[in-house]
Design a protein around this motif. Structure first.
Motif, PDB file in Angstrom:
ATOM      1  N   ALA A 300       0.832  -1.207   0.000  1.00 57.26           N
ATOM      2  CA  ALA A 300       0.000   0.000   0.000  1.00 57.26           C
ATOM      3  C   ALA A 300       0.865   1.256   0.000  1.00 57.26           C
ATOM      4  O   ALA A 300       0.579   2.228  -0.717  1.00 57.26           O
ATOM      5  CB  ALA A 300      -0.922  -0.004   1.223  1.00 57.26           C
ATOM      6  N   LEU A 301       1.937   1.247   0.790  1.00 58.57           N
ATOM      7  CA  LEU A 301       2.835   2.406   0.825  1.00 58.57           C
ATOM      8  C   LEU A 301       3.505   2.621  -0.520  1.00 58.57           C
ATOM      9  O   LEU A 301       3.718   3.763  -0.943  1.00 58.57           O
ATOM     10  CB  LEU A 301       3.892   2.209   1.919  1.00 58.57           C
ATOM     11  N   ALA A 302       3.858   1.529  -1.195  1.00 58.71           N
ATOM     12  CA  ALA A 302       4.470   1.657  -2.522  1.00 58.71           C
ATOM     13  C   ALA A 302       3.500   2.294  -3.507  1.00 58.71           C
ATOM     14  O   ALA A 302       3.890   3.122  -4.340  1.00 58.71           O
ATOM     15  CB  ALA A 302       4.917   0.287  -3.016  1.00 58.71           C
ATOM     16  N   LEU A 303       2.229   1.933  -3.415  1.00 58.13           N
ATOM     17  CA  LEU A 303       1.228   2.525  -4.300  1.00 58.13           C
ATOM     18  C   LEU A 303       1.033   4.008  -3.982  1.00 58.13           C
ATOM     19  O   LEU A 303       0.861   4.836  -4.892  1.00 58.13           O
ATOM     20  CB  LEU A 303      -0.099   1.773  -4.155  1.00 58.13           C
ATOM     21  N   LEU A 304       1.053   4.355  -2.706  1.00 49.47           N
ATOM     22  CA  LEU A 304       0.923   5.758  -2.331  1.00 49.47           C
ATOM     23  C   LEU A 304       2.126   6.577  -2.807  1.00 49.47           C
ATOM     24  O   LEU A 304       1.980   7.705  -3.275  1.00 49.47           O
ATOM     25  CB  LEU A 304       0.802   5.881  -0.807  1.00 49.47           C
ATOM     26  N   LYS A 305       3.299   5.982  -2.710  1.00 49.19           N
ATOM     27  CA  LYS A 305       4.504   6.665  -3.180  1.00 49.19           C
ATOM     28  C   LYS A 305       4.443   6.880  -4.675  1.00 49.19           C
ATOM     29  O   LYS A 305       4.822   7.941  -5.198  1.00 49.19           O
ATOM     30  CB  LYS A 305       5.738   5.840  -2.807  1.00 49.19           C
ATOM     31  N   GLU A 306       3.950   5.885  -5.409  1.00 47.59           N
ATOM     32  CA  GLU A 306       3.836   6.006  -6.857  1.00 47.59           C
ATOM     33  C   GLU A 306       2.815   7.091  -7.206  1.00 47.59           C
ATOM     34  O   GLU A 306       3.006   7.852  -8.161  1.00 47.59           O
ATOM     35  CB  GLU A 306       3.396   4.668  -7.450  1.00 47.59           C
TER      36      GLU A 306
END
Length: 310
Positions: A300-306
């Motif tokens: 989820a954090l990776a998606l938010l960063k993207e």
């Protein structure tokens, strides 16, 4: 008269290095790009991995508990089949670098969610049908209420993996029209709280006699709170602290297996009496559920960063 020996002259030509034609180099570069997954596919793979870890935990746990119950109800075989299929499609998802939801994986994950929900109903019925109904005694020593819900969590994480994958490489990934990172973060936060409740119930039964038993009722709620903050906070915020805490929570799930193994060894006869102590002691496959959910939180954090880069 002297003989004159003539030796043939050997000409050594300089080494000629031939470079690959331009077309071959372009093809090689394109193939390398094709092999590296896009951020959307990478995030969906993390969710596939999370689903597979939780499903593996469910498979081993349900096999042991239902074996202890002699599989007296034919429906007790269902979670073994469903979790095995969930593991298989999760492995398939890990090797799939394409965008777009895969119908078979979707079907299995949805089925896992339904089986978990129905199993929870069965376990609740198992508690209330006993003398006294819904009492602490029956809750502690009947079919565990939260165990089938883990099957639903595996299905949920896999279902979200397919929804994330069903986005184009360009643009912001979404799930049902909402930002994918926020949806996955919210779902993972709620799942961590539910799993914490199950661990807290069983550790309360054990009177928290070991201080380490406090870890699964303290670390995951903090992780859930951090994910809730990420759900409603700004996407561009640096969340290395949240990622680190999730990684620590994932490690706690692995360490929990070792601590439960120690708990088994404390039973009468220790591991020499493993046939009894494995079933009477703390469940070995339970803690990795925290590992799977923590990995989903990292996805989820990776998606938010993207999303913050768009």
């Amino acid at each position: 008269m002297t003989d004159v020996l003539t030796h043939p002259t050997i000409t050594v030509l300089p080494e000629v290095r031939t470079e690959a034609p331009l077309v071959e180099r372009l093809v090689s570069a394109v193939s390398m790009v094709a092999d590296s997954p896009t951020p959307v596919v990478a995030a969906s793979r993390r969710l596939n991995r999370a689903a597979g870890i939780i499903a593996t935990s469910v498979l081993i746990d349900s096999a042991m508990e239902h074996y202890r119950g002699n599989f007296h109800n034919t429906a007790m075989w269902t979670p073994l089949v469903t979790s095995s299929l969930s593991i298989a499609v999760s492995v398939h998802g890990l090797s799939d670098a394409k965008h777009g939801a895969q119908p078979l994986r979707d079907l299995v994950y949805i089925g896992a969610g339904l089986v978990g929900a129905i199993g929870t109903g069965f376990h609740i019925y198992n508690v209330i049908k006993k003398p006294g109904g819904f009492t602490w005694q029956n809750v502690f020593y009947s079919a565990p209420l939260g165990a089938p819900a883990a099957m639903s969590l595996a299905g949920l994480m896999g279902f979200l993996a397919e929804r994330v994958r069903d986005n184009s490489p360009a643009g912001e990934p979404s799930v049902f029209g909402l930002p994918a990172g926020r949806v996955v973060a919210a779902a993972t936060a709620l799942s961590l709280l539910g799993t914490t409740a199950e661990a807290g119930l069983l550790h309360f039964r054990g009177a928290f006699h070991n201080p380490a038993m406090l870890l699964p009722v303290t670390m995951p709620p903090v992780a859930a709170g951090l994910l809730a903050t990420a759900t409603f906070g700004a996407a561009a915020i640096d969340r290395r602290g949240t990622r680190g805490w999730l990684a620590a929570t994932a490690a706690m799930g692995v360490a929990g297996v070792a601590l439960h193994a120690y708990g088994v060894s404390r039973g009468m006869g220790g591991w020499r009496n493993w046939r009894q102590n494995l079933f009477a002691g703390p469940p070995l496959p339970a803690p990795p559920s925290f590992t799977g959910l923590s990995l989903a939180g990292i996805a989820a954090l990776a998606l938010l960063k993207e999303r913050s880069r768009d």
